[in-house]
Design a protein around this motif. Structure first.
Motif, PDB file in Angstrom:
ATOM      1  N   LYS A 185      25.622  30.762  41.017  1.00  0.00           N
ATOM      2  CA  LYS A 185      26.155  31.481  42.192  1.00  0.00           C
ATOM      3  C   LYS A 185      26.912  32.733  41.750  1.00  0.00           C
ATOM      4  CE  LYS A 185      28.232  27.610  43.440  1.00  0.00           C
ATOM      5  NZ  LYS A 185      28.996  26.571  44.180  1.00  0.00           N
ATOM      6  N   MET A 186      26.727  33.127  40.497  1.00  0.00           N
ATOM      7  CA  MET A 186      27.443  34.269  39.895  1.00  0.00           C
ATOM      8  C   MET A 186      28.955  34.102  40.059  1.00  0.00           C
ATOM      9  SD  MET A 186      25.362  36.257  38.250  1.00  0.00           S
ATOM     10  CE  MET A 186      26.122  37.875  37.996  1.00  0.00           C
ATOM     11  N   GLN A 187      29.465  32.975  39.565  1.00  0.00           N
ATOM     12  CA  GLN A 187      30.888  32.675  39.656  1.00  0.00           C
ATOM     13  C   GLN A 187      31.434  32.211  38.305  1.00  0.00           C
ATOM     14  OE1 GLN A 187      30.848  29.548  42.699  1.00  0.00           O
ATOM     15  NE2 GLN A 187      31.724  30.988  44.177  1.00  0.00           N
ATOM     16  N   PHE A 188      32.674  32.565  38.011  1.00  0.00           N
ATOM     17  CA  PHE A 188      33.401  31.899  36.924  1.00  0.00           C
ATOM     18  C   PHE A 188      34.898  31.884  37.213  1.00  0.00           C
ATOM     19  CE2 PHE A 188      32.658  36.210  34.823  1.00  0.00           C
ATOM     20  CZ  PHE A 188      33.981  36.631  34.712  1.00  0.00           C
ATOM     21  N   TRP A 189      35.576  30.941  36.580  1.00  0.00           N
ATOM     22  CA  TRP A 189      37.031  30.850  36.670  1.00  0.00           C
ATOM     23  C   TRP A 189      37.648  31.755  35.609  1.00  0.00           C
ATOM     24  CZ3 TRP A 189      39.728  28.285  40.353  1.00  0.00           C
ATOM     25  CH2 TRP A 189      39.050  27.321  41.111  1.00  0.00           C
ATOM     26  N   ALA A 190      38.714  32.466  35.965  1.00  0.00           N
ATOM     27  CA  ALA A 190      39.416  33.297  34.985  1.00  0.00           C
ATOM     28  C   ALA A 190      40.913  33.171  35.180  1.00  0.00           C
ATOM     29  CB  ALA A 190      38.977  34.754  35.111  1.00  0.00           C
ATOM     30  N   HIS A 191      41.636  33.374  34.098  1.00  0.00           N
ATOM     31  CA  HIS A 191      43.086  33.179  34.077  1.00  0.00           C
ATOM     32  C   HIS A 191      43.721  34.299  33.271  1.00  0.00           C
ATOM     33  CE1 HIS A 191      46.929  31.653  32.660  1.00  0.00           C
ATOM     34  NE2 HIS A 191      46.873  30.700  33.557  1.00  0.00           N
ATOM     35  N   MET A 192      44.655  35.025  33.861  1.00  0.00           N
ATOM     36  CA  MET A 192      45.354  36.094  33.132  1.00  0.00           C
ATOM     37  C   MET A 192      46.648  35.553  32.545  1.00  0.00           C
ATOM     38  SD  MET A 192      44.865  39.104  32.143  1.00  0.00           S
ATOM     39  CE  MET A 192      45.948  39.831  30.901  1.00  0.00           C
ATOM     40  N   GLY A 193      46.943  35.956  31.306  1.00  0.00           N
ATOM     41  CA  GLY A 193      48.110  35.441  30.603  1.00  0.00           C
ATOM     42  C   GLY A 193      47.738  34.172  29.848  1.00  0.00           C
ATOM     43  N   HIS A 194      48.715  33.589  29.152  1.00  0.00           N
ATOM     44  CA  HIS A 194      48.446  32.357  28.394  1.00  0.00           C
ATOM     45  C   HIS A 194      47.817  31.300  29.293  1.00  0.00           C
ATOM     46  CE1 HIS A 194      50.333  33.396  24.615  1.00  0.00           C
ATOM     47  NE2 HIS A 194      51.434  33.774  25.219  1.00  0.00           N
ATOM     48  N   PRO A 195      46.649  30.747  28.908  1.00  0.00           N
ATOM     49  CA  PRO A 195      46.016  29.706  29.728  1.00  0.00           C
ATOM     50  C   PRO A 195      46.903  28.482  29.962  1.00  0.00           C
ATOM     51  CG  PRO A 195      44.430  30.573  28.169  1.00  0.00           C
ATOM     52  CD  PRO A 195      45.758  31.178  27.810  1.00  0.00           C
ATOM     53  N   CYS A 196      47.886  28.258  29.086  1.00  0.00           N
ATOM     54  CA  CYS A 196      48.795  27.116  29.273  1.00  0.00           C
ATOM     55  C   CYS A 196      49.774  27.345  30.419  1.00  0.00           C
ATOM     56  CB  CYS A 196      49.580  26.849  27.987  1.00  0.00           C
ATOM     57  SG  CYS A 196      50.700  28.219  27.559  1.00  0.00           S
TER      58      CYS A 196
END
Length: 325
Positions: free
Chosen positions: A271-282
């Motif tokens: 579906k042309m999707q991904f999860w992303a996270h800015m900064g430390h993933p923790c």
């Protein structure tokens, strides 16, 4: 020609398929390690529909034509990520730059074989990587370890392949790096041990978007068997490491580590999707004022690096009519 070609980015990544994932289909995750002064700007999600070739969605920095760290999904079911080879030597100034080859793979590869052919043709050894590749059409994943003179491919429909800046091929290690595979205290080797533990053992058969996010945020130090904030954990915090990171020429407490993360699955990529996270993933914030007080030797960076806040995991979806303008 030749020169000091040690790659500047350092990352923790995996790609898995078959009995290693929850639904038997491909799962891919990556966190980008770089200096916070640079990495704070690694916050672009580019959604590109070129005139010719694949629809591309990738993370990048402003001005990049390729991902750079790399995390890419394409409308043709090709998944691409990588981690750099530590202490790699060798560079051919007459060859094709990595950014050009990487962009061509994203835009024009229709298979793992296509990707390997484009990466290796005219290769200049620049930004030498272990490329982790997946094809959701065939459910196969591969690792292309690409030096300058040497390269090697591993591929399977039932595996978990990990990357943490270590090389694997004995010939390439001997001929093209100064990396010590037997030094358990280095960041690449400590993370290799932990990534293998997680992706191939603890999380085997459970890998999906949620467990992928957990892996990229992991803080277990497999060298000392403790929970830590240092160079040895998957979600790196060298700014809290009294030893720094000698294999990357980083002095103690240098402000460098995991600056963001991304995870996708075959179902999401379809579906042309991904999860992303800015900064430390923790989820931990880097607060400049507190850091410079404790480590005044890095106060010169305060003009450019104030804070690097951690934001929540966010699902990004490409638009069907994305354009280059």
């Amino acid at each position: 020609g030749s020169g000091n070609n040690k790659a500047p980015g350092n990352c923790s990544a995996f790609i898995a398929t078959g009995s290693y994932t929850k639904d038997g289909k491909i799962v891919m995750g990556h966190n980008n390690w770089t200096e916070y002064i640079i990495g704070q700007h690694w916050n672009v999600i580019a959604d590109i529909v070129p005139e010719k070739g694949n629809h591309i969605m990738m993370d990048c920095m402003p001005g990049f034509i390729h991902s750079g760290d790399d995390f890419v999904i394409t409308g043709n079911g090709i998944l691409i990520t990588e981690t750099t080879i530590t202490q790699f030597l060798g560079f051919d100034t007459t060859g094709i730059p990595e950014f050009e080859r990487a962009r061509k793979v994203a835009q024009y590869a229709n298979s793992i074989d296509d990707a390997i052919a484009i990466f290796t043709k005219g290769n200049n050894g620049g930004y030498a990587n272990d490329w982790l590749l997946g094809d959701t059409k065939t459910n196969e994943v591969a690792k292309l370890e690409l030096g300058l003179k040497d390269y090697r491919v591993w591929r399977s429909k039932d595996t978990a392949i990990i990357g943490s800046n270590f090389p694997s091929d004995p010939k390439l290690i001997k001929e093209e790096t100064t990396f010590n595979v037997n030094d358990s205290t280095t960041s690449p080797n400590a993370r290799k041990r932990r990534m293998e533990q997680l992706a191939a053992v603890n999380m085997k058969g459970k890998l999906d978007a949620a467990t992928g996010q957990q892996i990229e945020a992991d803080h277990y130090d497999a060298l000392d068997n403790t929970i830590a904030n240092n160079r040895c954990v998957i979600c790196g915090h060298i700014d809290e490491d009294a030893k720094g990171c000698k294999e990357w020429d980083l002095a103690p407490y240098y402000p460098m580590g995991a600056v963001q993360g991304k995870v996708t699955t075959a179902a999401l990529a379809g579906k042309m999707q991904f999860w992303a996270h800015m900064g430390h993933p923790c989820g931990e914030d880097f607060i400049g004022e507190k850091f410079y007080k404790a480590h005044p030797e890095y106060a010169w960076q305060s003009k450019y690096l104030t804070d690097m806040k951690a934001w929540p995991w966010t699902l990004f979806t490409a638009t069907t009519n994305a354009t280059l303008n």
